[in-house]
Design a protein around this motif. Structure first.
Motif, PDB file in Angstrom:
ATOM      1  N   PRO A  38       5.944  -2.708  -5.430  1.00  0.00           N
ATOM      2  CA  PRO A  38       4.663  -3.231  -4.933  1.00  0.00           C
ATOM      3  C   PRO A  38       4.160  -2.455  -3.715  1.00  0.00           C
ATOM      4  O   PRO A  38       3.914  -3.015  -2.658  1.00  0.00           O
ATOM      5  CB  PRO A  38       5.004  -4.676  -4.571  1.00  0.00           C
ATOM      6  CG  PRO A  38       6.464  -4.645  -4.261  1.00  0.00           C
ATOM      7  CD  PRO A  38       7.084  -3.566  -5.079  1.00  0.00           C
ATOM      8  N   ILE A  39       4.070  -1.140  -3.877  1.00  0.00           N
ATOM      9  CA  ILE A  39       3.592  -0.296  -2.777  1.00  0.00           C
ATOM     10  C   ILE A  39       2.438   0.536  -3.296  1.00  0.00           C
ATOM     11  O   ILE A  39       2.563   1.191  -4.336  1.00  0.00           O
ATOM     12  CB  ILE A  39       4.706   0.672  -2.296  1.00  0.00           C
ATOM     13  CG1 ILE A  39       5.861  -0.093  -1.668  1.00  0.00           C
ATOM     14  CG2 ILE A  39       4.152   1.710  -1.332  1.00  0.00           C
ATOM     15  CD1 ILE A  39       7.039   0.783  -1.248  1.00  0.00           C
ATOM     16  N   GLU A  47       1.057   5.544  -6.405  1.00  0.00           N
ATOM     17  CA  GLU A  47       1.907   4.406  -6.756  1.00  0.00           C
ATOM     18  C   GLU A  47       3.354   4.855  -6.659  1.00  0.00           C
ATOM     19  O   GLU A  47       3.647   6.045  -6.797  1.00  0.00           O
ATOM     20  CB  GLU A  47       1.619   3.980  -8.195  1.00  0.00           C
ATOM     21  CG  GLU A  47       0.217   3.451  -8.374  1.00  0.00           C
ATOM     22  CD  GLU A  47      -0.046   3.111  -9.821  1.00  0.00           C
ATOM     23  OE1 GLU A  47       0.305   3.939 -10.682  1.00  0.00           O
ATOM     24  OE2 GLU A  47      -0.571   2.013 -10.068  1.00  0.00           O
ATOM     25  N   ILE A  48       4.217   3.880  -6.462  1.00  0.00           N
ATOM     26  CA  ILE A  48       5.628   4.243  -6.334  1.00  0.00           C
ATOM     27  C   ILE A  48       6.449   3.539  -7.409  1.00  0.00           C
ATOM     28  O   ILE A  48       6.273   2.343  -7.663  1.00  0.00           O
ATOM     29  CB  ILE A  48       6.181   3.851  -4.933  1.00  0.00           C
ATOM     30  CG1 ILE A  48       5.398   4.555  -3.823  1.00  0.00           C
ATOM     31  CG2 ILE A  48       7.671   4.171  -4.835  1.00  0.00           C
ATOM     32  CD1 ILE A  48       5.568   6.061  -3.737  1.00  0.00           C
ATOM     33  N   PHE A  49       7.323   4.302  -8.038  1.00  0.00           N
ATOM     34  CA  PHE A  49       8.242   3.766  -9.038  1.00  0.00           C
ATOM     35  C   PHE A  49       9.657   4.063  -8.557  1.00  0.00           C
ATOM     36  O   PHE A  49       9.882   5.075  -7.908  1.00  0.00           O
ATOM     37  CB  PHE A  49       8.021   4.453 -10.390  1.00  0.00           C
ATOM     38  CG  PHE A  49       6.645   4.195 -10.947  1.00  0.00           C
ATOM     39  CD1 PHE A  49       6.431   3.219 -11.903  1.00  0.00           C
ATOM     40  CD2 PHE A  49       5.558   4.938 -10.482  1.00  0.00           C
ATOM     41  CE1 PHE A  49       5.161   2.979 -12.399  1.00  0.00           C
ATOM     42  CE2 PHE A  49       4.278   4.700 -10.977  1.00  0.00           C
ATOM     43  CZ  PHE A  49       4.075   3.719 -11.936  1.00  0.00           C
ATOM     44  N   PHE A  60       9.570   7.783  -7.247  1.00  0.00           N
ATOM     45  CA  PHE A  60       8.622   8.658  -7.923  1.00  0.00           C
ATOM     46  C   PHE A  60       7.221   8.328  -7.448  1.00  0.00           C
ATOM     47  O   PHE A  60       6.839   7.161  -7.391  1.00  0.00           O
ATOM     48  CB  PHE A  60       8.695   8.436  -9.441  1.00  0.00           C
ATOM     49  CG  PHE A  60      10.053   8.756 -10.010  1.00  0.00           C
ATOM     50  CD1 PHE A  60      10.309  10.003 -10.557  1.00  0.00           C
ATOM     51  CD2 PHE A  60      11.072   7.809  -9.985  1.00  0.00           C
ATOM     52  CE1 PHE A  60      11.554  10.301 -11.069  1.00  0.00           C
ATOM     53  CE2 PHE A  60      12.328   8.101 -10.498  1.00  0.00           C
ATOM     54  CZ  PHE A  60      12.571   9.351 -11.047  1.00  0.00           C
ATOM     55  N   LEU A  61       6.481   9.384  -7.155  1.00  0.00           N
ATOM     56  CA  LEU A  61       5.104   9.215  -6.709  1.00  0.00           C
ATOM     57  C   LEU A  61       4.170   9.372  -7.904  1.00  0.00           C
ATOM     58  O   LEU A  61       4.116  10.442  -8.519  1.00  0.00           O
ATOM     59  CB  LEU A  61       4.775  10.282  -5.651  1.00  0.00           C
ATOM     60  CG  LEU A  61       3.317  10.346  -5.201  1.00  0.00           C
ATOM     61  CD1 LEU A  61       2.922   9.088  -4.428  1.00  0.00           C
ATOM     62  CD2 LEU A  61       3.096  11.592  -4.329  1.00  0.00           C
ATOM     63  N   GLU A 111       4.392   8.660   4.207  1.00  0.00           N
ATOM     64  CA  GLU A 111       3.794   7.317   4.181  1.00  0.00           C
ATOM     65  C   GLU A 111       4.670   6.348   3.377  1.00  0.00           C
ATOM     66  O   GLU A 111       4.785   5.168   3.704  1.00  0.00           O
ATOM     67  CB  GLU A 111       2.384   7.379   3.580  1.00  0.00           C
ATOM     68  CG  GLU A 111       1.375   8.037   4.495  1.00  0.00           C
ATOM     69  CD  GLU A 111       1.236   7.305   5.838  1.00  0.00           C
ATOM     70  OE1 GLU A 111       1.261   6.061   5.851  1.00  0.00           O
ATOM     71  OE2 GLU A 111       1.123   7.993   6.870  1.00  0.00           O
ATOM     72  N   PHE A 112       5.303   6.886   2.345  1.00  0.00           N
ATOM     73  CA  PHE A 112       6.186   6.055   1.522  1.00  0.00           C
ATOM     74  C   PHE A 112       7.353   5.508   2.353  1.00  0.00           C
ATOM     75  O   PHE A 112       7.697   4.328   2.269  1.00  0.00           O
ATOM     76  CB  PHE A 112       6.699   6.879   0.324  1.00  0.00           C
ATOM     77  CG  PHE A 112       7.989   6.387  -0.224  1.00  0.00           C
ATOM     78  CD1 PHE A 112       8.032   5.189  -0.933  1.00  0.00           C
ATOM     79  CD2 PHE A 112       9.177   7.082  -0.018  1.00  0.00           C
ATOM     80  CE1 PHE A 112       9.230   4.692  -1.426  1.00  0.00           C
ATOM     81  CE2 PHE A 112      10.377   6.595  -0.493  1.00  0.00           C
ATOM     82  CZ  PHE A 112      10.409   5.398  -1.197  1.00  0.00           C
ATOM     83  N   CYS A 113       7.961   6.372   3.166  1.00  0.00           N
ATOM     84  CA  CYS A 113       9.106   5.932   3.983  1.00  0.00           C
ATOM     85  C   CYS A 113       8.692   4.768   4.898  1.00  0.00           C
ATOM     86  O   CYS A 113       9.446   3.814   5.086  1.00  0.00           O
ATOM     87  CB  CYS A 113       9.634   7.072   4.834  1.00  0.00           C
ATOM     88  SG  CYS A 113      10.587   8.245   3.909  1.00  0.00           S
TER      89      CYS A 113
END
Ligand code: ADP
Length: 486
Positions: free
Chosen positions: A62-63, A77-79, A91-92, A127-129
């Motif tokens: 949910p990111i 989106e992130i998987f 995974f981006l 940004e994901f981190c």
């Protein structure tokens, strides 16, 4: 073990999800070794079309990331998934950027928006981190596609408390690929003007992602000790030798290991029959299976030479093409598995028409075939112009398939010339990139091949070598720890 480290390993390809070369193998196996040492290592890569979501049970997280690229913001989106040992991989996703038929380009052309794709990816990693959150002690970047991460950390994120103690390592896998783009790319990356200077990412008027990484990373590594020396010279530096010389004290050469869970004839489920150094009967069966692929009533005694490689200038495919008529006339067999430049495919194809019984060309990317060929062949050719590390010679040794390679980079570090008197050594090397030296190395190999006992000894020497990641991973850990202490 000391305190477990938090490591974000960022790579544009990771085995088994998407692979064009050894980079994918290296990142997966290094991550597994770090994981087994107790470190909290996470991987981050693009969700290309080639990544089989269902097969690997990828789950959406949910990111939703909103990443500035030029004037606009792009959504990511992130998987999440894992390597087979449980190491987390993220995974981006962005269909526009990554849902394409290949990773970096079609046919012989690279995608024209590669700068934009990998700006998006590099900034998204940071940004994901923050979104997860996962506060890395070290971000370990690989290849020019991740080259902007160290730059972002030293500029736009330099005041960001989240990354206050984060250090960066950049691994050079091949200086021949630099990610050099038009000057306007700076604006697309939203980086400040100061980055685009001769002391920064500017490279003969272009914006170089590789140079940016070489300048802005805290530490640099290459994938073999020899390559780390060679790249300081004009011959192998691809124009980056000056920058590299300036960074010499932060540059380390760590030889890649290999993953023997994947690449060991004793447990390889992709080959006809398993075998090991003390009982090589299985290799005979693997050989027979491979021979059946040739269009002839085969002569089982002739040696089989193979090449499993990108068909590129770097790999010396032209030298193989030059040598093949002599070799094929003598009756030996040759099989090539590879994709790459069309001029090489055409020349090889012509040879397979001229010598249909002895020359087999398989122009595809096929992991299973790579295992079958390395197990079924007697010798593997790697006559590279330069070779940062090279993995197929190391796989070859483990499978009793003798490497014949040029004495450069990782080939020089991993192959030991066979001495017929002492019967020590694991393969055959040549120095100068020319036909006579290459043929002479092949002749030395063929001479030993004729004699059963020395050949057995030679194959056993290679099969008993240990290039597992245990040692190399510890070198990376030491490097990470030293950086953090600084
Ligand atoms: P590079 O990374 O420069 O391409 P390496 O020798 O380090 O060269 O790694 C190549 C990797 O890619 C090896 O794992 C090799 O088995 C694999 N490989 C190369 N070409 C093919 C192909 N056509 N099909 C399957 N695997 C391939």
């Amino acid at each position: 073990m000391g305190t477990p480290l938090k490591i974000l390993l960022v790579s544009p390809e990771i085995q088994p999800f998407a692979k064009t070369g050894g980079l994918a193998d290296m990142c997966a196996s290094l991550a597994k070794s770090l994981h087994s040492l107790g470190h909290d290592v996470r991987l981050f890569m693009p969700k290309y079309k080639q990544v089989e979501g269902e097969k690997f049970s990828l789950q959406p997280l949910p990111i939703k990331l909103s990443i500035p690229v030029g004037e606009k913001n792009k959504t990511g989106e992130i998987f999440s998934g894992t390597l087979e040992d449980g190491t987390p991989v993220y995974f981006l996703g962005n269909d526009f950027y990554f849902n394409r038929n290949s990773l970096y380009g079609d046919e012989d052309e690279v995608f024209t928006d590669n700068a934009e794709r990998f700006i998006f990816y590099s900034r998204a990693a940071l940004e994901f981190c923050k979104a997860l959150p996962f506060q890395p002690d070290v971000v370990h970047c690989n290849e020019w596609q991740c080259g902007l991460i160290p730059v972002y950390l030293k500029t736009l994120y330099s005041q960001d408390a989240f990354y206050k103690t984060t250090r960066t390592v950049f691994s050079i896998h091949n200086l021949g690929y630099q990610g050099n783009f038009k000057a306007e790319t700076l604006a697309l990356a939203r980086l400040p003007e100061e980055v685009f200077t001769p002391g920064g990412a500017e490279y003969y008027g272009e914006f170089s992602f590789l140079k940016a990484a070489l300048v802005y990373s805290d530490s640099l590594t290459t994938v073999s000790p020899s390559y780390s020396e060679e790249i300081l010279t004009k011959e192998y530096g691809f124009g980056m030798e000056g920058v590299l010389k300036d960074r010499k004290k932060d540059l380390y050469g760590i030889l890649n290991g290999v993953d023997y869970q994947e690449w060991s004839p004793e447990k390889d489920s992709l080959i006809t029959k398993t075998y090991g150094p003390s009982n090589q009967d299985g290799k005979e069966l693997c050989r027979s299976s491979l021979l059946r692929r040739f269009s002839s009533t085969f002569d089982n005694k002739q040696p089989i030479l193979c090449m499993i490689s990108r068909l590129s200038h770097q790999k010396g495919v032209d030298l193989v093409i030059e040598a093949l008529p002599t070799l094929l006339e003598s009756g030996l067999k040759f099989v090539v598995l590879g994709i790459g430049e069309h001029r090489y495919e055409n020349e090889l194809q012509k040879l397979s028409v001229r010598y249909p019984e002895n020359c087999l060309c398989l122009f595809k990317f096929d992991e299973r075939l790579a295992h079958e060929i390395v197990a079924g062949s007697d010798m593997i050719l790697i006559p590279s112009r330069y070779e940062p590390c090279g993995l197929t010679q190391i796989y070859g040794m483990k499978y009793g398939t003798i490497p014949i390679g040029r004495a450069v980079g990782g080939l020089n570090d991993s192959i030991e010339e066979f001495d017929q008197t002492t019967e020590q050594g694991t393969g055959f090397k040549f120095d100068e990139f020319n036909l006579s030296e290459f043929l002479s190395a092949i002749k030395r190999a063929l001479f030993v091949f004729k004699n059963r006992e020395p050949w057995k000894r030679l194959t056993r020497n290679g099969m008993q070598k240990d290039f597992s990641w245990d040692r190399s991973a510890l070198e990376y850990v030491r490097l990470y720890e030293n950086l953090i202490r600084k």
